[in-house]
Design a protein around this motif. Sequence first.
Motif, mmCIF file in Angstrom:
data_model
loop_
_atom_site.group_PDB
_atom_site.id
_atom_site.type_symbol
_atom_site.label_atom_id
_atom_site.label_comp_id
_atom_site.label_asym_id
_atom_site.label_seq_id
_atom_site.Cartn_x
_atom_site.Cartn_y
_atom_site.Cartn_z
ATOM 1 N N ARG A 71 0.798 -1.216 0.000
ATOM 2 C CA ARG A 71 0.000 0.000 0.000
ATOM 3 C C ARG A 71 0.839 1.278 0.000
ATOM 4 O O ARG A 71 0.732 2.117 0.910
ATOM 5 C CB ARG A 71 -0.946 -0.004 1.205
ATOM 6 C CG ARG A 71 -1.786 -1.270 1.307
ATOM 7 C CD ARG A 71 -2.416 -1.424 2.683
ATOM 8 N NE ARG A 71 -3.391 -0.388 2.925
ATOM 9 C CZ ARG A 71 -4.695 -0.543 2.756
ATOM 10 N NH1 ARG A 71 -5.172 -1.713 2.361
ATOM 11 N NH2 ARG A 71 -5.518 0.431 3.000
ATOM 12 N N ARG A 109 -7.124 -0.853 -7.543
ATOM 13 C CA ARG A 109 -8.587 -0.898 -7.394
ATOM 14 C C ARG A 109 -9.027 -2.074 -6.543
ATOM 15 O O ARG A 109 -9.904 -1.935 -5.687
ATOM 16 C CB ARG A 109 -9.214 -1.003 -8.789
ATOM 17 C CG ARG A 109 -10.715 -1.224 -8.797
ATOM 18 C CD ARG A 109 -11.292 -1.142 -10.208
ATOM 19 N NE ARG A 109 -11.005 -2.290 -11.050
ATOM 20 C CZ ARG A 109 -11.777 -3.386 -11.136
ATOM 21 N NH1 ARG A 109 -12.874 -3.484 -10.401
ATOM 22 N NH2 ARG A 109 -11.447 -4.371 -11.931
ATOM 23 N N ILE A 111 -7.598 -3.729 -4.220
ATOM 24 C CA ILE A 111 -7.367 -3.703 -2.761
ATOM 25 C C ILE A 111 -8.672 -3.291 -2.085
ATOM 26 O O ILE A 111 -9.114 -3.918 -1.119
ATOM 27 C CB ILE A 111 -6.173 -2.791 -2.414
ATOM 28 C CG1 ILE A 111 -4.874 -3.444 -2.905
ATOM 29 C CG2 ILE A 111 -6.121 -2.517 -0.905
ATOM 30 C CD1 ILE A 111 -3.603 -2.689 -2.565
ATOM 31 N N GLY A 112 -9.298 -2.264 -2.628
ATOM 32 C CA GLY A 112 -10.721 -2.028 -2.407
ATOM 33 C C GLY A 112 -11.224 -1.751 -0.997
ATOM 34 O O GLY A 112 -12.411 -1.827 -0.738
ATOM 35 N N ASP A 113 -10.345 -1.453 -0.054
ATOM 36 C CA ASP A 113 -10.827 -1.220 1.313
ATOM 37 C C ASP A 113 -10.655 0.238 1.720
ATOM 38 O O ASP A 113 -10.435 0.563 2.876
ATOM 39 C CB ASP A 113 -10.060 -2.125 2.285
ATOM 40 C CG ASP A 113 -8.563 -1.840 2.243
ATOM 41 O OD1 ASP A 113 -8.131 -1.033 1.395
ATOM 42 O OD2 ASP A 113 -7.842 -2.424 3.059
ATOM 43 N N GLY A 114 -10.733 1.121 0.738
ATOM 44 C CA GLY A 114 -10.549 2.542 1.025
ATOM 45 C C GLY A 114 -9.142 3.020 0.704
ATOM 46 O O GLY A 114 -8.864 4.216 0.762
ATOM 47 N N TYR A 115 -8.271 2.084 0.369
ATOM 48 C CA TYR A 115 -6.911 2.451 -0.072
ATOM 49 C C TYR A 115 -7.021 3.317 -1.322
ATOM 50 O O TYR A 115 -7.665 2.933 -2.292
ATOM 51 C CB TYR A 115 -6.117 1.182 -0.366
ATOM 52 C CG TYR A 115 -4.773 1.405 -1.031
ATOM 53 C CD1 TYR A 115 -3.804 2.219 -0.439
ATOM 54 C CD2 TYR A 115 -4.472 0.781 -2.244
ATOM 55 C CE1 TYR A 115 -2.569 2.410 -1.058
ATOM 56 C CE2 TYR A 115 -3.231 0.970 -2.859
ATOM 57 C CZ TYR A 115 -2.287 1.783 -2.265
ATOM 58 O OH TYR A 115 -1.075 1.972 -2.872
ATOM 59 N N LYS A 116 -6.435 4.486 -1.293
ATOM 60 C CA LYS A 116 -6.585 5.430 -2.408
ATOM 61 C C LYS A 116 -5.312 6.254 -2.563
ATOM 62 O O LYS A 116 -5.260 7.409 -2.148
ATOM 63 C CB LYS A 116 -7.801 6.324 -2.143
ATOM 64 C CG LYS A 116 -8.232 7.155 -3.329
ATOM 65 C CD LYS A 116 -9.498 7.928 -2.984
ATOM 66 C CE LYS A 116 -9.788 8.974 -4.035
ATOM 67 N NZ LYS A 116 -10.999 9.753 -3.713
#
Lengths: 327, 327
Positions: A71, A109, A111-116
């Motif tokens: 991340r 995308r 990873i999808g747990d709010g990782y941005k």
Amino acid sequence: MHILVLGAAGMVGRKLVERLVRDGRLGDGAITRMTLQDIVAPAKPDTSIAVETIAGDFAVPGFAEKLVAARPDVIFHLAAIVSGEAELDFDKGYRINLDGTRMLFDAVRLIGDGYKPRLVFTSSIAVFGAPFPDTIGDEFVNAPLLSYGTQKAIGELLLADYSRRGFFDGVGIRLPTICIRPGAPNKAASGFFSNILREPLAGKEAVLPVSEDVQHWHATPRSAVGFLLHAATMDTAKIGPRRNLTMPGLTATVGEQIAALKRVAGEAVAARIKRVPDPFIIGIVAGWPRTFEAKRARELGFTTEEKTFDDIIRIHIEDELGGKFVA
Amino acid sequence: MHILVLGAAGMVGRKLVERLVRDGRLGDGAITRMTLQDIVAPAKPDTSIAVETIAGDFAVPGFAEKLVAARPDVIFHLAAIVSGEAELDFDKGYRINLDGTRMLFDAVRLIGDGYKPRLVFTSSIAVFGAPFPDTIGDEFVNAPLLSYGTQKAIGELLLADYSRRGFFDGVGIRLPTICIRPGAPNKAASGFFSNILREPLAGKEAVLPVSEDVQHWHATPRSAVGFLLHAATMDTAKIGPRRNLTMPGLTATVGEQIAALKRVAGEAVAARIKRVPDPFIIGIVAGWPRTFEAKRARELGFTTEEKTFDDIIRIHIEDELGGKFVA
């Protein structure tokens, strides 16, 4: 702050890494970790920052997932097959420049747990194709004339859509032709723009294959790194949905380039340029853009280090030649 | 001449097939064989032409190869997930609209022995996104605001690059919003443009969710079929590298649409329109284009059947209602 650089062994990638290591920080954040990827192992910089170097093809399924699993806060995506090779090898160009880019975007995308993360993508003015207006504005159509430009334009579209959907916070930057490109002369059709300055400054002859009225769009390697850093730290709340920006640069004719070389380094240096017209190069360059407006990028705070073409030459002498040239 | 239609069971696909069967020829060539594909089995037309209907997902690996194995001379690619569904189901939209389109293009490319069919791709004005100039010209940037528009814009880029490389002879056409769309009212945000005309002509009430000054870009189903036929038969030597064209259309405000309805069908019919403002629809439609120049397409011979909005209503009454409406 953890930074991932894809394409870290390329010319711009190396300069970006040098700058990040020298600064030790990016915007407000101290850099604590760096992951450097390229198809060949990137050099490990001399730094107290934790650095991992990874050699491998990022377009192999599963590879991008591993790169982003830790991340990283900021991802610089500089990895690409260059235009000549993408034109010669259709499959390789699409596999790396399109599929690889999409795999990277999808890995983030999914990873999808709010990782941005902030994701900075280096695009190119090759997304544009002739015929051009005299000055190319920010709303000019993307109609590339090479597979490379097509692949970059597709990357831009994906970056905008994935950002709009909130999968990452993307900024795409279309770099001008880098001038003066350090290193040995290469066979890229654009090579002469740098060759006719770099080689004479090193005491060597250089060939000018086109006429002096050919006009093009340039920025120094130092500015390219500055664009990348600004794209990584800017307030993207101001950017809106059009997340791909033509970077500012300087427009100059070859004649203006040579005049600047004379002013900065003298007539004797400029006399090392030999005029050998090459119809093949003349034909290619005729379809290239000359001047961009780059209004949005300037309004969003992107600036060049150089204000004149003389500066472009001085920056090369400072950054690459230790302040000295062969008079 | 062998013609392949992907998406043959959709509204435009059905009308295209009807027209091809009625004409029995396409340009100078007699149609000897048709292959009609859709996710549900297309209706088999009543004709002496050899017709094969195929139900199946064209984005499943290997499927496109089978569709093109018989080397159709002309391929109409109309298959797509529509904008609302592509927005709700990210994976499905990209799988069908991007991967499926690329698989089709690659299936043609990989035959590779000089096979070079005409390939007509239906794109959309959704490749454009606000903010817009008052009239959108042919050199306006593709900056879509939906995944559907992104996928269509990528399809356009691929079509241009594959055509440039000689893998097929592609023409991409950006259809206006089809008006009057036959069939039952649907929940598409654009549905009301057709609903407010079609339903009153059938004696039913219709809801207008926006104000009468909303302006948009329309073409009849009959014109859409005409565009497809022209794209399949035009001389592509004249098109140059920009192979994706905004189709001509008529621009009209909702107020002008209603005025046309009154002229053609009378006040009583127009009185069946009920004004029920819907802030959600109003918000969506505010970001839509109003007028295009479509200069290149007109110069290349694309024309609409309708010259006024009155014609749009008359064509619906002729083509869909057997010449009669409920006064």
